[in-house]
Design an enzyme around this catalytic site. Structure first.
Site, PDB file in Angstrom:
ATOM      1  N   GLU A 183      -5.772   3.197   8.214  1.00 27.89           N
ATOM      2  CA  GLU A 183      -5.288   2.807   6.888  1.00 27.89           C
ATOM      3  C   GLU A 183      -5.041   1.298   6.838  1.00 27.89           C
ATOM      4  O   GLU A 183      -5.376   0.642   5.853  1.00 27.89           O
ATOM      5  CB  GLU A 183      -4.011   3.578   6.527  1.00 27.89           C
ATOM      6  CG  GLU A 183      -3.495   3.281   5.142  1.00 27.89           C
ATOM      7  CD  GLU A 183      -4.451   3.678   4.029  1.00 27.89           C
ATOM      8  OE1 GLU A 183      -4.503   2.921   3.031  1.00 27.89           O
ATOM      9  OE2 GLU A 183      -5.126   4.715   4.123  1.00 27.89           O
ATOM     10  N   GLU A 196       0.815  -1.216   0.000  1.00 30.94           N
ATOM     11  CA  GLU A 196       0.000   0.000   0.000  1.00 30.94           C
ATOM     12  C   GLU A 196       0.849   1.266   0.000  1.00 30.94           C
ATOM     13  O   GLU A 196       1.341   1.690   1.054  1.00 30.94           O
ATOM     14  CB  GLU A 196      -0.943   0.018   1.208  1.00 30.94           C
ATOM     15  CG  GLU A 196      -2.027  -1.023   1.154  1.00 30.94           C
ATOM     16  CD  GLU A 196      -2.977  -0.827  -0.003  1.00 30.94           C
ATOM     17  OE1 GLU A 196      -3.349   0.310  -0.315  1.00 30.94           O
ATOM     18  OE2 GLU A 196      -3.346  -1.848  -0.610  1.00 30.94           O
ATOM     19  N   GLU A 239     -10.499  -4.275   2.503  1.00 36.10           N
ATOM     20  CA  GLU A 239     -10.372  -4.495   1.059  1.00 36.10           C
ATOM     21  C   GLU A 239      -9.932  -5.918   0.750  1.00 36.10           C
ATOM     22  O   GLU A 239     -10.483  -6.565  -0.145  1.00 36.10           O
ATOM     23  CB  GLU A 239      -9.387  -3.501   0.460  1.00 36.10           C
ATOM     24  CG  GLU A 239      -9.901  -2.083   0.436  1.00 36.10           C
ATOM     25  CD  GLU A 239      -8.857  -1.080  -0.038  1.00 36.10           C
ATOM     26  OE1 GLU A 239      -7.680  -1.475  -0.221  1.00 36.10           O
ATOM     27  OE2 GLU A 239      -9.218   0.091  -0.218  1.00 36.10           O
TER      28      GLU A 239
END
Length: 102
Positions: free
Chosen positions: A48, A7, A55
């Protein structure tokens, strides 16, 4: 850590956090404001990570597009955005207080 490796947004938040924490330490703001800025920045990083977890879990269940999957992903992203907005408000209030005292 998976999120670190996959990420780029986490790396961007870490850079922003380091800059924010250094500024909070160097500026003559109240200790409570400093604590909220530094501690709140950690919440942004945590959210985050949670966003990435949501996800991945949804993608694991199914790669098909589904309105509920989109809503879950969007909601997790919104949590990151709201947390960062909250830190922005804390910064704004700290700077206004600094200006008013100065």
């Amino acid at each position: 850590m998976h999120v670190w490796q996959t990420e780029p947004s986490l790396k961007q938040w870490i850079i922003a956090y380091v800059i924010s924490a250094i500024a909070a330490i160097l500026l003559p703001i109240d200790p409570g404001e400093r604590a909220m800025i530094v501690g709140g920045g950690l919440f942004v990083l945590a959210f985050e990570c949670l966003n990435t977890a949501v996800e991945r879990a949804i993608d694991y269940i199914s790669l098909e597009r589904h309105p509920l999957a989109k809503q879950a992903k969007d909601t997790a992203s919104a949590a990151v955005a709201l947390t960062s907005l909250a830190i922005g408000v804390v910064w704004l209030m700290a700077l206004i207080g600094l200006y008013a005292r100065g």
